[in-house]
Each structure stands twice: as structure tokens, then as C-alpha cells.
Design an enzyme around this catalytic site. Sequence first.
Site, PDB file in Angstrom:
ATOM      1  N   ASP A 207      18.695  -2.255 -46.430  1.00 49.51           N
ATOM      2  CA  ASP A 207      20.013  -2.581 -47.444  1.00 49.51           C
ATOM      3  C   ASP A 207      21.067  -3.103 -47.024  1.00 49.51           C
ATOM      4  O   ASP A 207      22.055  -4.031 -47.664  1.00 49.51           O
ATOM      5  CB  ASP A 207      21.036  -1.915 -48.237  1.00 49.51           C
ATOM      6  CG  ASP A 207      19.570  -0.917 -48.975  1.00 49.51           C
ATOM      7  OD1 ASP A 207      18.377  -2.268 -49.834  1.00 49.51           O
ATOM      8  OD2 ASP A 207      19.832   0.186 -49.719  1.00 49.51           O
TER       9      ASP A 207
ATOM     10  N   GLY B 233      24.343   8.374 -51.949  1.00 46.82           N
ATOM     11  CA  GLY B 233      24.365   8.259 -53.475  1.00 46.82           C
ATOM     12  C   GLY B 233      23.770   6.689 -54.233  1.00 46.82           C
ATOM     13  O   GLY B 233      23.686   6.771 -55.388  1.00 46.82           O
TER      14      GLY B 233
ATOM     15  N   LYS C 199      26.307  -1.903 -53.363  1.00 43.91           N
ATOM     16  CA  LYS C 199      25.431  -2.610 -54.538  1.00 43.91           C
ATOM     17  C   LYS C 199      25.077  -1.231 -55.383  1.00 43.91           C
ATOM     18  O   LYS C 199      24.580  -0.149 -55.518  1.00 43.91           O
ATOM     19  CB  LYS C 199      23.785  -2.803 -53.716  1.00 43.91           C
ATOM     20  CG  LYS C 199      22.746  -1.987 -52.733  1.00 43.91           C
ATOM     21  CD  LYS C 199      21.973  -1.311 -53.781  1.00 43.91           C
ATOM     22  CE  LYS C 199      21.748  -0.277 -52.609  1.00 43.91           C
ATOM     23  NZ  LYS C 199      20.407   0.631 -54.231  1.00 43.91           N
TER      24      LYS C 199
HETATM   25  O1  C5P Z   1      15.605   0.718 -44.124  1.00 40.79           O
HETATM   26  P1  C5P Z   1      16.748   2.197 -44.406  1.00 40.79           P
HETATM   27  O2  C5P Z   1      17.195   2.974 -42.905  1.00 40.79           O
HETATM   28  O3  C5P Z   1      17.588   2.293 -45.222  1.00 40.79           O
HETATM   29  O4  C5P Z   1      15.401   3.277 -44.907  1.00 40.79           O
HETATM   30  C1  C5P Z   1      15.823   4.721 -44.869  1.00 40.79           C
HETATM   31  C2  C5P Z   1      14.717   4.907 -45.813  1.00 40.79           C
HETATM   32  O5  C5P Z   1      14.380   5.002 -47.108  1.00 40.79           O
HETATM   33  C3  C5P Z   1      13.251   4.692 -44.706  1.00 40.79           C
HETATM   34  O6  C5P Z   1      13.122   5.584 -43.463  1.00 40.79           O
HETATM   35  C4  C5P Z   1      11.770   5.009 -45.736  1.00 40.79           C
HETATM   36  O7  C5P Z   1      11.330   6.617 -45.815  1.00 40.79           O
HETATM   37  C5  C5P Z   1      12.896   4.656 -47.179  1.00 40.79           C
HETATM   38  N1  C5P Z   1      12.117   3.280 -47.406  1.00 40.79           N
HETATM   39  C6  C5P Z   1      11.050   3.207 -47.818  1.00 40.79           C
HETATM   40  N2  C5P Z   1      11.428   1.896 -48.589  1.00 40.79           N
HETATM   41  C7  C5P Z   1      12.328   0.482 -48.011  1.00 40.79           C
HETATM   42  C8  C5P Z   1      13.088   1.307 -47.715  1.00 40.79           C
HETATM   43  C9  C5P Z   1      13.495   2.428 -47.705  1.00 40.79           C
HETATM   44  O8  C5P Z   1      10.276   4.217 -47.639  1.00 40.79           O
HETATM   45  N3  C5P Z   1      11.426  -0.283 -48.410  1.00 40.79           N
END
Ligand code: C5P
Length: 318
Positions: A152, A113, A20
Site C-alpha cells: 500500500d 486498522g 486510505k
Molecule cells: O505488502 P504488505 O507488507 O503490506 O503485506 C502484508 C501481508 O499482507 C503480506 O505478507 C501478505 O500476507 C498479505 N498480503 C497479501 N496480498 C496482498 C497484500 C498483502 O496476501 N496483495
Amino acid sequence: MSAGLTPEPQRSITVRAPAKVNLHLGVGSARPDGFHPLDTVFQAVGLYDDVRASDGRGSVVVESASYLGDVVLPDADDNIISHAARLLAATAPDALGLAAVDLVVQKRIPVAGGMAGGSADAAATLVALDRLWALGTDDPELLLLAARLGSDVPFSLVGGTAHGTGRGDLLRPVPDLATWWWVVVPSLEGLSTPAVYQRFDEMFPDAPETPASSAGVLMALASGVPERLAAALHNDLEAAALDLRPELGDLITRGEVEGALRGLVSGSGPTVLFLCDSADGARALADALQAEDRGVVLVANGPVAGAHVLGPDVTSGA
Ligand code: C5P
């Protein structure tokens, strides 16, 4: 094996999931749960990871495109692919033979990335095992499982172009009838998404609770005019990513000098994206950047489909 008997064909299914880009990434101040509220527009682009699931012995193997270097999964059990498999298995009425499935992940999406490569793998694993185990999980349930795996992952399932709110997991499809051409420049070394969000918090302690609206990008998309989309592209994480990787600023400038309509960091980076006016424009820019020895330079167009089953594996007819 006795003559005349055909062995049972090994069941195998391959699912492809796209990378994406964020055409707009508005980020608000951190919520009490630590996540940041987003107002974002995702577009799935033609750069894919594949996951092949087959009857086997419980292995998870990663194969990667040469430009990614050696990709090593964090741990046999503690990676997003195994998490996805376990989460789906737990929804089945009967115990499923997780230990009897081999998963092979073929990676082309840059790792760490800013292009949701891990999320693509998780989405592809959910769809592949749902088919292999004939679970018939409906779309709303699959999206809920996806959101538990990562912000995502729902978009990796859905693909196309979508408006995302919440932490990026609440999606609404966006009509997007044009074909947009991107040049994608990965970095050999990834960036940790939490580290980029943390840098964002440090740099913007007064960030508003409500993230910047994607209205401008949504209007530009509807126009179908690349110059308008180029002018509207927006990434609130770019300053934080550039602070951690200042050399990316020079790359963005070079790409724009060489003809890109606009260069920007992809999501939390460090991959750099260039929007171009056409397929020819993207190929010309990729050639120019490659001639400067900037490592691998890819061309991708979007929007493309989300996670989808590929046809049956092709075997030698000999
Ligand atoms: O949801 P995901 O596991 O991909 O998120 C990884 C990290 O990215 C989260 O632990 C957080 O630190 C950060 N994040 C965030 N706000 C979001 C998505 C991700 O702070 N909307």
C-alpha cells in the site's frame, strides 16, 4: 553563546500522509509468492500521520492521538519507518548520516486498522528524507522504493483515487471529482493483515485466480452520486475480518440504521467505514454513534492528496 551570533537553524521538514479506504477490494487466490492478486480502488481520506525529520541523533519517536492508546514501535530498527530511511539512504551516492537524523511520527491513523497507517508513515519518511538530504529522487524511483516497503505504500505516496492491480502496488489514477463523506470507527485492538488474508484462504479455498473487477465502483465514482457508490462498495476481505471480529457486524448494522448509506469493513479491518450522503449526514451519524458509547468516531472526506510536505515548522515569536 556569544552575544550577537544567531545559532544555525536546525533543519527540519514535516511530511503529511493520508489514510486510505478501499472502495472496491477484489481478492484472488494466493499467488506462488504468497501475495494475493488484487483489483482494488483506493481513495485517500482526510485522516493523517505526520513525519518530522530533522538533524539529530538517530532517534525514532512515536507520538499518537489519545484515541490510539499507547503506540509502541515493534523495535528501534525493525519498523517500517526505519526500513524506509535505510532503503532511501542506500540509494544515495555518498554515505548519508542516518545516525544524524531524528524522526518523529505523529499518528492519527488507526494502527493495524486496515487504513494503511504504517504505509503512510513509510511514504512520509521517504519524502521527508528525500527533501532533508536533497536527493531529488524522481517519482518512478520513489514508487519502486515504496513498493519494496509494502503493497500500500505506493498509494500513500500518490493519494487521490487510484485503481490498483498486482498486489495493490501497480497504480493508475482515477478521475474522482466529487467529495465523499465517511464516518470512521476505529477499534482499540488492531487486526493483523496476514491473519485476515489467511482466514480468507481458509474460508474461500475456491477463490478465483482473477480478482473481482472494480468496474462497478469506477462507474459509480464517475456518476458522483453517493447512493450509487454506496451500492457498489465491495470488500472481499470483509467476511474474513467479520469472522475474526463478529461484533463489527452489529456496528455496521447500527450505522446503517442511523442513516449511513452503507457500512463496511475498511480493507483488512477492523476499522469500520460508513459512507454518508453529505458532510451534515456524516456529522449526524458520528454524533449518533458517539451517543451510543462506541468509542472514538471520526469524520473524514476524500479524495485528498498523497504524501506532501507541510510548510515550515512554526516557532514561537517571543
Ligand atoms: O505488502 P504488505 O507488507 O503490506 O503485506 C502484508 C501481508 O499482507 C503480506 O505478507 C501478505 O500476507 C498479505 N498480503 C497479501 N496480498 C496482498 C497484500 C498483502 O496476501 N496483495
